[in-house]
Design an enzyme around this catalytic site. Structure first.
Site, mmCIF file in Angstrom:
data_model
loop_
_atom_site.group_PDB
_atom_site.id
_atom_site.type_symbol
_atom_site.label_atom_id
_atom_site.label_comp_id
_atom_site.label_asym_id
_atom_site.label_seq_id
_atom_site.Cartn_x
_atom_site.Cartn_y
_atom_site.Cartn_z
ATOM 1 N N VAL A 79 34.275 2.685 18.800
ATOM 2 C CA VAL A 79 33.228 3.062 19.830
ATOM 3 C C VAL A 79 34.069 3.214 20.968
ATOM 4 O O VAL A 79 33.307 3.708 22.130
ATOM 5 C CB VAL A 79 31.996 2.141 20.027
ATOM 6 C CG1 VAL A 79 31.022 2.313 18.918
ATOM 7 C CG2 VAL A 79 32.532 0.865 20.393
ATOM 8 N N LYS A 97 38.795 -2.719 11.774
ATOM 9 C CA LYS A 97 38.438 -3.352 10.472
ATOM 10 C C LYS A 97 39.405 -3.196 9.387
ATOM 11 O O LYS A 97 39.508 -4.075 8.552
ATOM 12 C CB LYS A 97 37.068 -2.670 10.327
ATOM 13 C CG LYS A 97 36.101 -2.989 11.228
ATOM 14 C CD LYS A 97 34.658 -2.048 11.337
ATOM 15 C CE LYS A 97 33.618 -2.755 12.319
ATOM 16 N NZ LYS A 97 32.380 -1.501 12.336
ATOM 17 N N TYR A 102 31.498 6.002 8.485
ATOM 18 C CA TYR A 102 30.093 5.660 8.259
ATOM 19 C C TYR A 102 29.292 6.706 7.502
ATOM 20 O O TYR A 102 29.580 7.125 6.571
ATOM 21 C CB TYR A 102 29.624 5.258 9.642
ATOM 22 C CG TYR A 102 30.444 4.582 10.461
ATOM 23 C CD1 TYR A 102 30.685 3.271 10.067
ATOM 24 C CD2 TYR A 102 30.911 4.778 11.779
ATOM 25 C CE1 TYR A 102 31.405 2.265 10.850
ATOM 26 C CE2 TYR A 102 31.789 4.031 12.547
ATOM 27 C CZ TYR A 102 32.064 2.859 12.059
ATOM 28 O OH TYR A 102 32.722 1.753 12.966
ATOM 29 N N SER A 134 36.313 -0.732 16.194
ATOM 30 C CA SER A 134 36.161 -0.513 14.798
ATOM 31 C C SER A 134 37.466 -0.247 13.903
ATOM 32 O O SER A 134 37.692 -0.413 12.865
ATOM 33 C CB SER A 134 34.822 0.216 14.346
ATOM 34 O OG SER A 134 33.839 -0.374 14.636
HETATM 35 N N1 GLN Z 1 32.921 -3.935 18.481
HETATM 36 C C1 GLN Z 1 32.127 -2.996 18.156
HETATM 37 C C2 GLN Z 1 30.842 -3.784 17.352
HETATM 38 O O1 GLN Z 1 31.033 -4.409 16.772
HETATM 39 C C3 GLN Z 1 32.687 -2.007 17.136
HETATM 40 C C4 GLN Z 1 31.826 -0.944 16.585
HETATM 41 C C5 GLN Z 1 32.563 0.069 16.516
HETATM 42 O O2 GLN Z 1 33.646 0.436 17.049
HETATM 43 N N2 GLN Z 1 32.019 1.011 15.741
HETATM 44 O O3 GLN Z 1 29.649 -3.136 17.719
#
Ligand code: GLN
Length: 427
Positions: free
Chosen positions: A257, A66, A239, A63
Site C-alpha cells: 500500500v 508477506k 489479491y 505487503s
Molecule cells: N501494513 C498494511 C496492512 O496490514 C499492508 C497492506 C498492504 O500493503 N496491502 O494493512
C-alpha cells in the site's frame, strides 16, 4: 557504449503518463507521502541492477513483506506445519478482508492480511521484537544491505491497526494464531514498516528468481521454500486482481500500500516499481502500468513457452577422440538431448570425452540422466573421460542403472576425471 537497458527504463518512466487513484489514507503517515514519486528497477540474476526515476527514495515495504516472512515461517516450522495454519488458495478478496475458510478456519492464503499475520506469528523469535529482528535480517540478506524500520510509519499504522487487531483476535478464536494478538500485530506492523528502495526490491526479487540464491552465491532460501513462495505469489499476490494480472502481465508479483510493486520472473529477472497512488485493488496505478508495458516490450510472461534444450549438445572429434560438448544449465529436457547424443556414439572401445566445462548447474534429474548415459557408454565398451571442473555431476558415480530411485545408488561406474579437455585427450 552504455547498455540500452538504462535508456529503456528512462523512456519507460517518461512515457508512463498521467497518474490516477489515491494514496493509501488508512495509515495516516502514508497519506503524507509525496504522491508524484516514480521509480523502476530491474535486477539480473548475476547482480546488475538498472534503475530510473526516484530510485533512491525509501518507502515502506508493506505487503511486499508477506512472501518473505512466509518463507521464513516455512524455514522455521516446515511446510507441513505452516499449511496446517494457512492455506494456499486464491481468495479473490481484498487484502484486508475479514475472511477465513468456513470449514478449516484457516486464512485462505499468506498474501492476504489474515494469512500474513498468521505467518508472522509462526516465525521463531522472542516476542514482536525478536521475530522482527530475524525477519529484518532475512530481508537485509536478500536486499544485500542492512535495512531498517521506518519508525514514524510503524507508530502511525499501529495507532490505527484496529482491523488487523480484529483479524488477529479472530485467528485466535479458531486456534490459528500462535501468540498474543496485540504482540503479533505489533510485530507484523513492524515488518510492514521495513524501509526499502526499488533497488532493494528488485534485488530481493532477483534472489527469488534465482531459486533463493544471491548473486554472491549465498543460498538464503531453500529452493523448495522459494518455489512455494513464488507459487503463492503467482496465484494470490495481487489479491482480487490476481487472475487478471497473471493472464495479462504474467509475472508473479506482490504489491504494497505504500506504492511498491515487486515482480519475479523465475530464472530471468527481478523487477520493482514505486508510485504511491493506488487503484481500487490497492495496487500502485502507475506501477501496474509499468509492469504491463514491460511485459509488452520485453516479452516477459511466465507462460511464454520457449523451447529449450536444442543447442546444449554437440559432438566433435578432437585429435581422434570423440568429444561430447555440453553447454548451459541442465534440467530434464536438456539432459534428454544430451543422452540422445550419447546414444549416437557407435559401440566400441575408443575413449569418449564428456566435456561439461560450460555447464553451470544440473538439477537432480538431469544429473541422474547424464550419469546413466555415461554408464551406458561404459557398458558399450568406452573408456569415458569426464571434464567437469565445477563438479555439476557431484561425485560422478553412475549407480547401477536403476532409474526409479530416491537417492543416488552406489556401486556403479566412476569415469576418470580430467581438469580440461586437453588433458582428457592426452589420457
Ligand atoms: N501494513 C498494511 C496492512 O496490514 C499492508 C497492506 C498492504 O500493503 N496491502 O494493512
Amino acid at each position: 557504449m552504455q547498455t540500452p537497458m538504462i535508456d529503456y527504463l528512462h523512456q519507460l518512466v517518461e512515457s508512463v503518463g498521467e497518474d490516477g487513484g489515491e494514496v493509501a489514507s488508512y495509515i495516516p503517515e502514508l497519506a503524507q507521502a509525496d504522491p508524484d514519486r516514480l521509480a523502476i528497477a530491474i535486477a539480473t540474476l548475476d547482480g546488475e541492477v538498472y534503475v530510473a526515476g526516484n530510485a533512491d527514495d525509501e518507502f515502506t515495504i508493506q505487503s511486499i513483506s508477506k512472501p518473505f516472512t512466509y518463507a521464513l515461517a516455512i524455514a522455521d516450522r516446515g511446510l507441513e506445519s505452516v499449511l496446517e495454519h494457512i492455506d494456499v488458495e486464491p481468495s479473490g478478496d481484498a487484502f484486508n478482508e475479514i475472511s477465513l475458510d468456513p470449514e478449516t478456519g484457516r486464512p485462505l492464503n499468506p498474501m492476504i492480511n489474515a494469512g500474513a499475520i498468521a505467518s508472522h506469528a509462526l516465525v521463531k523469535g522472542d516476542g514482536a521484537e525478536g521475530r522482527t529482528e530475524r525477519i529484518l535480517d532475512l530481508y537485509s540478506r536478500l536486499a544485500g544491505r542492512e535495512l531498517s524500520i521506518a519508525e514514524d510509519v510503524f507508530e502511525s499504522e499501529l495507532s490505527s491497526a484496529d482491523r488487523n487487531m480484529a483479524l488477529a483476535y479472530m485467528l485466535r478464536t479458531v486456534g490459528t494464531l500462535e501468540g498474543e494478538p496485540a504482540d503479533v500485530v505489533r510485530g507484523y506492523t513492524r515488518q510492514c514498516s521495513a524501509s526499502v528502495t526499488v533497488r532493494d526490491l528488485a534485488r530481493m526479487a532477483s534472489v527469488l528468481a534465482a531459486g533463493g540464491r544471491t548473486p554472491q552465491g549465498d543460498q538464503v532460501l531453500d529452493p523448495a521454500v522459494n518455489r512455494q513462495v513464488l507459487s503463492v505469489m503467482a496465484t494470490c499476490g495481487m489479491y482480487d486482481s490476481a487472475g487478471d494480472w497473471l493472464t495479462s502481465v504474467g509475472i508473479p508479483a506482490k504489491s504494497g500500500v505504500a506504492g511498491g510493486l515487486m515482480g519475479v520472473l523465475p530464472g530471468q529477472v527481478g523487477l520493482a516499481a514505486f508510485s504511491p497512488r493506488l487503484d481500487p485493488h490497492g495496487n500502485s496505478t502507475r506501477g501496474v502500468r509499468l509492469f504491463e508495458r514491460m511485459n509488452r516490450d520485453m516479452g516477459l510472461h511466465l507462460m511464454n513457452a520457449t523451447e529449450s534444450g536444442r543447442s546444449v549438445w554437440r559432438r566433435t572429434v578432437r585429435e581422434g577422440v570423440p568429444t561430447h560438448e555440453i553447454v548451459g544449465d541442465l534440467q530434464l529436457i536438456e539432459s534428454e538431448r544430451v543422452v540422445r547424443g550419447f546414444a549416437e556414439e557407435p559401440v566400441g572401445e575408443s575413449p569418449v570425452i564428456i566435456d561439461l566445462d560450460r555447464v553451470h548447474t544440473a538439477n537432480d534429474i538431469a544429473r541422474r540422466v547424464v550419469l546413466e548415459g555415461i554408464r551406458r557408454l561404459h557398458v558399450d565398451g568406452h573408456d569415458v573421460r569426464l571434464v567437469d571442473p565445477s563438479g555439476v555431476l557431484g561425485t560422478a558415480e553412475t549407480g547401477s542403472g536403476e532409474l526409479v530411485r530416491g537417492e543416488q545408488a552406489r556401486g556403479g561406474y566412476v569415469p576418470t576425471s580430467f581438469p580440461d579437455v586437453a588433458s582428457a585427450i592426452a589420457g
